[in-house]
Design an enzyme around this catalytic site. Sequence first.
Site, PDB file in Angstrom:
ATOM      1  N   HIS A   1       0.914  -1.225   0.047  1.00  0.00           N
ATOM      2  CA  HIS A   1      -0.037   0.152  -0.018  1.00  0.00           C
ATOM      3  C   HIS A   1       1.014   1.188  -0.072  1.00  0.00           C
ATOM      4  O   HIS A   1       0.549   2.223  -0.833  1.00  0.00           O
ATOM      5  CB  HIS A   1      -0.681  -0.012   1.357  1.00  0.00           C
ATOM      6  CG  HIS A   1      -2.057  -0.840   0.942  1.00  0.00           C
ATOM      7  ND1 HIS A   1      -2.673  -1.571   2.074  1.00  0.00           N
ATOM      8  CD2 HIS A   1      -2.804  -1.149   0.087  1.00  0.00           C
ATOM      9  CE1 HIS A   1      -3.658  -2.205   1.740  1.00  0.00           C
ATOM     10  NE2 HIS A   1      -3.825  -1.894   0.426  1.00  0.00           N
ATOM     11  N   CYS A  28      -4.603   0.652 -21.551  1.00  0.00           N
ATOM     12  CA  CYS A  28      -4.806   1.255 -20.369  1.00  0.00           C
ATOM     13  C   CYS A  28      -4.176   0.587 -18.959  1.00  0.00           C
ATOM     14  O   CYS A  28      -4.235   0.969 -17.948  1.00  0.00           O
ATOM     15  CB  CYS A  28      -6.315   1.215 -19.938  1.00  0.00           C
ATOM     16  SG  CYS A  28      -7.220  -0.322 -19.687  1.00  0.00           S
TER      17      CYS A  28
HETATM   18  C1  PEP Z   1      -4.859  -4.201 -16.852  1.00  0.00           C
HETATM   19  O1  PEP Z   1      -4.775  -5.663 -16.474  1.00  0.00           O
HETATM   20  O2  PEP Z   1      -3.834  -3.752 -17.471  1.00  0.00           O
HETATM   21  C2  PEP Z   1      -5.859  -3.415 -16.330  1.00  0.00           C
HETATM   22  C3  PEP Z   1      -5.835  -2.200 -16.736  1.00  0.00           C
HETATM   23  O3  PEP Z   1      -6.694  -3.806 -15.427  1.00  0.00           O
HETATM   24  P1  PEP Z   1      -6.338  -4.037 -13.748  1.00  0.00           P
HETATM   25  O4  PEP Z   1      -4.923  -3.610 -13.550  1.00  0.00           O
HETATM   26  O5  PEP Z   1      -7.486  -3.309 -13.212  1.00  0.00           O
HETATM   27  O6  PEP Z   1      -6.410  -5.614 -13.528  1.00  0.00           O
END
Ligand code: PEP
Length: 532
Positions: free
Chosen positions: A182, A492
């Site tokens: 964290h 993303c």
């Molecule tokens: C990913 O897997 O790259 C993503 C954006 O989702 P999370 O990190 O929330 O699993």
Amino acid sequence: MTEIHLTGRAASPGLAIGPVTVLTAAIAKRTAIGDPAQEAAALQAAIEAATAEIAELMSTMQGEVADILEFQVAMLEDDALAEGAYDAISVGVAADHAWRSALDAEISGYRAAEDEYFRARAADLADIRDRVLARLSGGDTPAKITGSSIVAGDDISPTTFLAADWTRGGAIALAAGSPSSHVAMLARTRGAPMVVGLGPLSWNGHPPSLALVDGDAGTVIFDPEPETLRLFEHRVAAANAARTAADAGRTEPAHTADGRPIAVLLNIAAPEDLAGLDPKICDGIGLVRTEFLFEASRGLPDEDTQYAVYRRILDWAEARPVTIRTLDAGGDKPIKGLTVDDERNPFLGLRGIRLSLARPEVFRVQLRALCRAAVHGALKVMLPMIAVPSELDRAAAMLDEEFGGLKAKGVACARPPLGIMVEVPAAALRAEDFDAAFYSIGSNDLTQYTMAAARDIGAVADLNDTGNPAVLALIASTVEAGRKRGVEVSLCGDAGADTRLTTALLATGLTTLSVSPIAVARLKAAIARVGS
Ligand code: PEP
Ligand code: MG
């Protein structure tokens, strides 16, 4: 005095120079009251006071920080945590000793856990331990950090971190710790450089006075020689100048050196992440993680609650596109009462869209809230962890039904375009087979599934590399599928913010990257260097 070079793991980027503050848990001595009943009452009062203290701190925080403190409150409110201590008190052990041994045993259990997620929570438990001890001894909360110090120690607790003002510089150098703790997450969002896993910090009896922290390379130099310090100061000055230049360009659209426009979107975990931000820094929001709405302590969010939150985000975006992801629970994001407990391998289990399809009564509430919010902006809805086309088709049918139902009742609503996250290699390899309105590449999961290297296990961190040609090939094939089908492809995952990968990512044909707000300026500057 010779300088000491230590190498650990980079947990939060950036360079820092500062005086060293060695972390010690300064707990005042306590005299036991004696009688077991009084000792038990003293412990109970201390636990309650510590809980109230953290709850009060929590009420002034939002988003990720509030979640971390909420975890600590939940731990303190769990009777099982203090059970061992009360047992010891009943046979005559003093409250502080009983509490310390019970918590130390718990902490060493967490530290020895196979799962990095649990190892990373050890610092939270140490924080809880010290707060209650401080209350028991009538003392103040431990460890104060002032100024722009380099905080050196074994590990640092989230509340100790939060008590310091990181806007004035400073950094963290830890003997233990984890990049997925964290505190590391907090350090990244607050821009405090951090290096973990440095190994024993032995100063031969003389604590160092000055340290240089390189949060990009994962190195720390204690008591540098004058020449080392001079060279490092040059690097800091160059980095500061680069950051100032990048910040100035934050609200400008991003272009590569050879003139290719690149859309830069934001990833957010809660609407609070947008506080104080100018929407002009981005071309929209590429990922809203909605898990924060579903924390167990708050119960499942109803349709109106979700609608209000989604609408707030759309209002902030001022007509820019906003992609909201449906609940992605499971894997590294367990939600009590919703996800399956004790799955042998939660990353390969009932998570993301699989869970939503298995719990349609929860999923449909979210779909209705999204249809209602869609009238307030350019909303797109994205499904996580899609592996096969039938998952998208089933979700699309449910979305159509909920949209139809709302319309029939005369409720203001719209049917948002439905896209998929590409984070399972099966989806990347066959992206063209999906009738998706857009693709968004989740490089965090795509990398771990392609490389068979978990995203939260430090021992395989080197393999968990989005720059690996195999992962880049899957990204390129998704981009190609989007081109053929005429739909947008974005990325993303965290790799979007890793400027060492910007050239390689853009070489796959990607033209849209979505990153956390703090990474925007650095990314736009890196994009501007591509193709120069
Ligand atoms: C990913 O897997 O790259 C993503 C954006 O989702 P999370 O990190 O929330 O699993
Ligand atoms: Mg993911």
